[in-house]
Design a protein around this motif. Structure first.
Motif, PDB file in Angstrom:
ATOM      1  N   LEU A 120      26.200  64.867 -26.141  1.00 28.59           N
ATOM      2  CA  LEU A 120      27.214  65.094 -27.177  1.00 28.59           C
ATOM      3  C   LEU A 120      27.619  66.556 -27.264  1.00 28.59           C
ATOM      4  CD1 LEU A 120      28.500  63.026 -29.190  1.00 28.59           C
ATOM      5  CD2 LEU A 120      26.573  62.183 -27.885  1.00 28.59           C
ATOM      6  N   ASP A 121      26.783  67.377 -27.896  1.00 27.03           N
ATOM      7  CA  ASP A 121      27.160  68.756 -28.198  1.00 27.03           C
ATOM      8  C   ASP A 121      27.312  69.568 -26.916  1.00 27.03           C
ATOM      9  OD1 ASP A 121      27.037  68.960 -31.270  1.00 27.03           O
ATOM     10  OD2 ASP A 121      25.175  67.938 -30.753  1.00 27.03           O
ATOM     11  N   GLY A 122      28.512  70.114 -26.728  1.00 31.52           N
ATOM     12  CA  GLY A 122      28.820  70.871 -25.530  1.00 31.52           C
ATOM     13  C   GLY A 122      29.367  70.006 -24.409  1.00 31.52           C
ATOM     14  N   THR A 123      29.397  68.687 -24.611  1.00 26.93           N
ATOM     15  CA  THR A 123      29.878  67.769 -23.574  1.00 26.93           C
ATOM     16  C   THR A 123      31.024  66.931 -24.124  1.00 26.93           C
ATOM     17  OG1 THR A 123      27.675  67.751 -22.559  1.00 26.93           O
ATOM     18  CG2 THR A 123      29.170  65.994 -21.906  1.00 26.93           C
ATOM     19  N   LEU A 124      30.721  65.875 -24.862  1.00 28.13           N
ATOM     20  CA  LEU A 124      31.791  65.113 -25.520  1.00 28.13           C
ATOM     21  C   LEU A 124      32.286  65.804 -26.786  1.00 28.13           C
ATOM     22  CD1 LEU A 124      31.012  61.273 -25.473  1.00 28.13           C
ATOM     23  CD2 LEU A 124      33.001  62.454 -24.531  1.00 28.13           C
ATOM     24  N   LEU A 125      31.418  66.561 -27.406  1.00 33.30           N
ATOM     25  CA  LEU A 125      31.745  67.208 -28.678  1.00 33.30           C
ATOM     26  C   LEU A 125      31.534  68.703 -28.503  1.00 33.30           C
ATOM     27  CD1 LEU A 125      32.486  66.494 -31.659  1.00 33.30           C
ATOM     28  CD2 LEU A 125      30.041  66.558 -32.151  1.00 33.30           C
ATOM     29  N   GLN A 126      32.591  69.464 -28.508  1.00 29.93           N
ATOM     30  CA  GLN A 126      32.459  70.893 -28.291  1.00 29.93           C
ATOM     31  C   GLN A 126      31.762  71.556 -29.470  1.00 29.93           C
ATOM     32  OE1 GLN A 126      33.208  72.275 -25.231  1.00 29.93           O
ATOM     33  NE2 GLN A 126      33.301  70.066 -24.918  1.00 29.93           N
ATOM     34  N   TYR A 127      30.962  72.584 -29.169  1.00 34.60           N
ATOM     35  CA  TYR A 127      30.181  73.257 -30.202  1.00 34.60           C
ATOM     36  C   TYR A 127      31.082  73.705 -31.349  1.00 34.60           C
ATOM     37  CZ  TYR A 127      26.323  73.321 -26.877  1.00 34.60           C
ATOM     38  OH  TYR A 127      25.341  72.949 -26.004  1.00 34.60           O
ATOM     39  N   GLY A 128      30.639  73.407 -32.564  1.00 33.99           N
ATOM     40  CA  GLY A 128      31.396  73.768 -33.752  1.00 33.99           C
ATOM     41  C   GLY A 128      32.276  72.661 -34.292  1.00 33.99           C
ATOM     42  N   LYS A 129      32.532  71.623 -33.465  1.00 33.62           N
ATOM     43  CA  LYS A 129      33.347  70.513 -33.935  1.00 33.62           C
ATOM     44  C   LYS A 129      32.471  69.451 -34.580  1.00 33.62           C
ATOM     45  CE  LYS A 129      37.507  70.879 -31.149  1.00 33.62           C
ATOM     46  NZ  LYS A 129      38.508  70.118 -30.363  1.00 33.62           N
ATOM     47  N   LYS A 130      33.031  68.746 -35.547  1.00 37.42           N
ATOM     48  CA  LYS A 130      32.282  67.751 -36.307  1.00 37.42           C
ATOM     49  C   LYS A 130      32.578  66.331 -35.856  1.00 37.42           C
ATOM     50  CE  LYS A 130      31.041  66.635 -41.085  1.00 37.42           C
ATOM     51  NZ  LYS A 130      31.246  66.997 -42.505  1.00 37.42           N
ATOM     52  N   LEU A 131      33.799  66.084 -35.364  1.00 40.05           N
ATOM     53  CA  LEU A 131      34.216  64.718 -35.067  1.00 40.05           C
ATOM     54  C   LEU A 131      34.631  64.572 -33.612  1.00 40.05           C
ATOM     55  CD1 LEU A 131      36.431  64.022 -38.209  1.00 40.05           C
ATOM     56  CD2 LEU A 131      34.072  63.295 -37.833  1.00 40.05           C
ATOM     57  N   ILE A 132      34.331  63.410 -33.049  1.00 40.10           N
ATOM     58  CA  ILE A 132      34.841  63.043 -31.737  1.00 40.10           C
ATOM     59  C   ILE A 132      36.241  62.468 -31.918  1.00 40.10           C
ATOM     60  CG2 ILE A 132      34.555  61.456 -29.800  1.00 40.10           C
ATOM     61  CD1 ILE A 132      31.550  61.721 -30.192  1.00 40.10           C
ATOM     62  N   GLU A 133      37.169  62.960 -31.121  1.00 43.78           N
ATOM     63  CA  GLU A 133      38.553  62.520 -31.243  1.00 43.78           C
ATOM     64  C   GLU A 133      39.115  62.162 -29.867  1.00 43.78           C
ATOM     65  OE1 GLU A 133      39.779  65.356 -35.022  1.00 43.78           O
ATOM     66  OE2 GLU A 133      40.153  66.044 -32.980  1.00 43.78           O
ATOM     67  N   GLY A 134      40.236  61.471 -29.852  1.00 42.26           N
ATOM     68  CA  GLY A 134      40.947  61.246 -28.613  1.00 42.26           C
ATOM     69  C   GLY A 134      40.624  59.931 -27.944  1.00 42.26           C
ATOM     70  N   GLU A 135      40.750  59.939 -26.623  1.00 42.30           N
ATOM     71  CA  GLU A 135      40.767  58.704 -25.846  1.00 42.30           C
ATOM     72  C   GLU A 135      39.402  58.100 -25.590  1.00 42.30           C
ATOM     73  OE1 GLU A 135      41.803  59.449 -21.572  1.00 42.30           O
ATOM     74  OE2 GLU A 135      41.757  61.545 -22.246  1.00 42.30           O
ATOM     75  N   ILE A 136      38.310  58.799 -25.914  1.00 39.70           N
ATOM     76  CA  ILE A 136      36.985  58.294 -25.538  1.00 39.70           C
ATOM     77  C   ILE A 136      36.709  56.925 -26.142  1.00 39.70           C
ATOM     78  CG2 ILE A 136      35.812  59.527 -27.412  1.00 39.70           C
ATOM     79  CD1 ILE A 136      34.454  58.764 -23.859  1.00 39.70           C
ATOM     80  N   PHE A 137      37.190  56.666 -27.351  1.00 45.16           N
ATOM     81  CA  PHE A 137      36.928  55.363 -27.967  1.00 45.16           C
ATOM     82  C   PHE A 137      37.610  54.237 -27.181  1.00 45.16           C
ATOM     83  CE2 PHE A 137      36.551  58.055 -31.944  1.00 45.16           C
ATOM     84  CZ  PHE A 137      35.166  58.068 -31.915  1.00 45.16           C
TER      85      PHE A 137
END
Length: 259
Positions: free
Chosen positions: A9-26
């Motif tokens: 997650l952190d640093g991979t799907l979710l960039q450091y400092g961001k709280k929510l996953i967004e975009g096309e991954i779902f």
């Protein structure tokens, strides 16, 4: 044939400092599910936090939590690797006493974070990522198995890497982010092995994404490892497949499945 996709997650799907996953991954997770391919968030976070992050597709995922120490499927624990209690408590006190009053300690249970805090922000960080938590003053207060011990270093991990990582290799001590060092007798590789064993999947049929040293055991195990383009140079040299975003690689993979 790919049968499971695992992603840090952190640093991979979710960039450091961001709280929510967004975009096309779902949409990609739904497309994988439609093809009978499991998606597995593989993180140092706990189950509660991960399920919130993946709420739109929560029931389509299997969850590798606490760096592989706990695995959830359909809301139930299907694998757990506790730390020896004495070792966990010794590491916690070492982190607490030998970080020049800069380190705050998090001990993880099955779905609870136990925080030894000194006002440097670990409580705010755990609130931010959405973990269940409680504040303690002594690891002996924890009423369940301890599966992971971490130190949060508000000014960054660099001054303490050489102090802790070699010392606690028996507990897979590794840098887990700019401000985190983790220990656990499990690792993400053990977590993926547990899933593969329970579900009858060959690790050679697993694709995985990671960005940091606590992802190495997982990436070394699977047949299709990808390292983030932003990872340390040593890690980029270790793996042939690089990607700026897992979503880009999955989009290309799914397109190939349609042909």
């Amino acid at each position: 044939m790919i049968k499971m996709v695992c992603s840090d997650l952190d640093g991979t799907l979710l960039q450091y400092g961001k709280k929510l996953i967004e975009g096309e991954i779902f949409d990609e997770i739904r497309a994988l599910h439609d093809r009978g391919i499991l998606f597995c968030p593989a993180s140092g976070r706990q189950y509660t936090s991960l399920r919130k992050l993946f709420a739109p597709v929560a029931d389509d995922c299997i969850y590798l939590c606490e760096n592989g120490a706990v695995v959830y499927r359909s809301g139930k624990v299907i694998a757990k690797t506790p730390m020896p209690r004495a070792l966990a408590e010794e590491i916690a006190w070492d982190f607490w006493n030998n970080t020049e009053d800069l380190g705050e300690v998090m001990l993880s249970g099955e779905n609870m974070s136990y925080l030894m805090e000194r006002g440097h922000g670990v409580v705010d960080r755990i609130k931010f990522i959405g973990n269940n938590y409680t504040v303690i003053t002594d690891p002996a207060q924890i009423p369940e198995d301890i599966v992971k011990v971490s130190v949060y270093l508000v000014d960054g991990v660099e001054p303490f890497v050489e102090r802790f990582v070699p010392k606690w290799q028996q507990a897979n001590c590794a840098v887990a982010g700019p401000k985190w060092i983790d220990t656990t007798v499990a690792n993400k590789g053990i977590g993926v092995q547990s899933i593969c064993r329970v579900l009858g999947i060959d690790p050679a049929d697993v694709m995985a994404f990671g960005d940091n040293y606590n992802d190495v055991a997982m990436l070394d195990l699977v047949g299709h490892p990808y390292i983030m383009s932003t990872a340390a140079a040593e890690l980029r040299r270790r793996y042939a497949n690089h990607t700026p975003r897992p979503e880009d690689t999955l989009r290309a993979f799914l397109a190939r499945q349609e042909n």
